[in-house]
Design a protein around this motif. Structure first.
Motif, PDB file in Angstrom:
ATOM      1  N   GLU A  57       0.818  -1.205   0.000  1.00 14.06           N
ATOM      2  CA  GLU A  57       0.000   0.000   0.000  1.00 14.06           C
ATOM      3  C   GLU A  57       0.858   1.264   0.000  1.00 14.06           C
ATOM      4  OE1 GLU A  57      -3.126  -0.072  -0.445  1.00 14.06           O
ATOM      5  OE2 GLU A  57      -3.697  -2.126   0.031  1.00 14.06           O
ATOM      6  N   GLU A  58       1.875   1.273   0.830  1.00 19.19           N
ATOM      7  CA  GLU A  58       2.834   2.364   0.905  1.00 19.19           C
ATOM      8  C   GLU A  58       4.018   1.844   1.704  1.00 19.19           C
ATOM      9  OE1 GLU A  58       2.161   5.421   4.275  1.00 19.19           O
ATOM     10  OE2 GLU A  58       0.143   5.085   3.449  1.00 19.19           O
ATOM     11  N   ALA A 186       1.575   7.889   5.473  1.00 20.20           N
ATOM     12  CA  ALA A 186       1.278   8.924   4.461  1.00 20.20           C
ATOM     13  C   ALA A 186       2.343  10.003   4.456  1.00 20.20           C
ATOM     14  CB  ALA A 186      -0.107   9.521   4.683  1.00 20.20           C
ATOM     15  N   ARG A 238      -4.720  10.186   5.411  1.00 18.64           N
ATOM     16  CA  ARG A 238      -5.090   9.030   4.592  1.00 18.64           C
ATOM     17  C   ARG A 238      -5.862   8.024   5.444  1.00 18.64           C
ATOM     18  NH1 ARG A 238      -0.029   7.180   1.642  1.00 18.64           N
ATOM     19  NH2 ARG A 238      -0.559   9.084   0.480  1.00 18.64           N
ATOM     20  N   TYR A 240      -7.309   3.981   5.338  1.00 17.43           N
ATOM     21  CA  TYR A 240      -7.406   2.662   4.721  1.00 17.43           C
ATOM     22  C   TYR A 240      -8.601   1.927   5.318  1.00 17.43           C
ATOM     23  CZ  TYR A 240      -2.672   3.215   2.845  1.00 17.43           C
ATOM     24  OH  TYR A 240      -1.556   3.657   2.172  1.00 17.43           O
ATOM     25  N   VAL A 247      -9.519   3.213  -0.161  1.00 18.82           N
ATOM     26  CA  VAL A 247      -8.529   4.112   0.435  1.00 18.82           C
ATOM     27  C   VAL A 247      -8.901   5.549   0.084  1.00 18.82           C
ATOM     28  CG1 VAL A 247      -6.088   4.741   0.590  1.00 18.82           C
ATOM     29  CG2 VAL A 247      -6.731   2.358   0.125  1.00 18.82           C
ATOM     30  N   GLU A 249      -6.980   8.760  -0.213  1.00 16.17           N
ATOM     31  CA  GLU A 249      -5.559   9.098  -0.289  1.00 16.17           C
ATOM     32  C   GLU A 249      -5.224  10.413   0.405  1.00 16.17           C
ATOM     33  OE1 GLU A 249      -3.074   7.384  -1.399  1.00 16.17           O
ATOM     34  OE2 GLU A 249      -4.054   5.731  -2.461  1.00 16.17           O
ATOM     35  N   ARG A 250      -6.067  11.417   0.246  1.00 20.78           N
ATOM     36  CA  ARG A 250      -5.792  12.744   0.804  1.00 20.78           C
ATOM     37  C   ARG A 250      -7.049  13.300   1.468  1.00 20.78           C
ATOM     38  NH1 ARG A 250      -0.582  14.870  -0.765  1.00 20.78           N
ATOM     39  NH2 ARG A 250      -1.214  16.507   0.707  1.00 20.78           N
TER      40      ARG A 250
END
Length: 269
Positions: A57-58, A186, A238, A240, A247, A249-250
């Protein structure tokens, strides 16, 4: 004796010679029993018919699911930190390849779960990684279908998990319904791992809140305000959600506030 797993919700039960007559999770009004009736499986049977799948995911965060979809279909998260790794939420399948991969990345120091629908086979996960502690909110103690010494019931509104990680009780969907705040996520803007206590919805720009999702039972104004108030002190950008690709994102914090306002306006009429 096997630990039977409910095929509808994925909850694992204590050892019995025969499957339980019914799943207490699914006969609760927040869940359901399928038209075909109660069905059970076991961990060994599940490993023969399904496999785990992962997605990065990140940096520091990997989601884990089951294919083909099984039970409710939620994903778990493997969260890596300099102070230890955590499993957030759980899935009812643990296979050798996944264990090998997670151990190669440092294993697990702890497990925490948002609410009873995702307790799954958490005791097996704990034992596989060295009887690590499992943190569940004490308000949901009655929904543990496989008690074990690895389970630690936390109380109150927040609990530090590891450095930079905090459990937050929101209530709503369940009395002990919780989310996990990851301050370093994030790119340092902050992340909420929300399960479906704060449910990321299809537009991936907003969220919703329900007492029962499959049976469409809403929450009242006090419960919504409690959820918003619980996460307000924490910085996050963010979110999840519980399911693949859900998700925000911002601007996650703004999304929670505006979604709550929209929800309250809708039920006020």
């Amino acid at each position: 004796m096997p630990n039977y797993i409910c095929s509808t919700c994925g909850t694992q039960y204590v050892e019995t010679r025969q499957p339980p007559e019914s799943c207490l999770i699914c006969t609760d009004e927040r869940q359901y029993v399928k038209k075909s009736g109660q069905r059970w499986t076991t961990a060994s049977e599940l490993r023969q018919s399904h496999h785990t799948t992962i997605k990065l995911e990140e940096p520091g965060l990997i989601s884990i699911g089951i294919e083909p979809q099984f039970g409710i279909g939620q994903r778990a998260f493997f969260l890596r930190t300099p102070h230890g790794n955590v499993l957030w939420d759980c899935i009812p399948l643990l296979d050798g390849a996944l264990v090998e991969m997670l151990n190669a990345m440092g294993g697990l120091a702890a497990i925490a779960i948002s609410h009873p629908h995702y307790y799954s086979n958490v005791v097996e996960w704990s034992r596989e990684f060295g009887n690590i502690p499992v943190y569940l909110h004490a308000a949901d103690r009655q929904w543990v279908m496989r008690p074990d010494d690895c389970i630690h019931f936390w109380q109150g509104e927040t609990r530090p998990l590891l450095e930079g990680l905090t459990l937050i009780r929101c209530g709503g969907h369940f009395a002990g319904g919780s989310v996990l705040h990851w301050g370093a996520g994030a790119e340092g803007r902050g992340v909420l791992l929300s399960g479906d206590i704060i449910q990321v919805v299809a537009d991936r720009k907003s969220v919703s809140f329900m007492y029962s999702y499959p049976n469409h039972i809403p929450l009242g104004p006090a419960a919504i305000q409690q959820i918003v108030n619980a996460v307000e002190p924490f910085p996050y950008d963010r979110i999840y959600g519980a399911f693949w690709d859900m998700v925000i994102e911002r601007n996650g914090k703004t999304a929670v506030k505006s979604s709550a306002e929209r929800y309250l306006q809708a039920i006020s009429h």
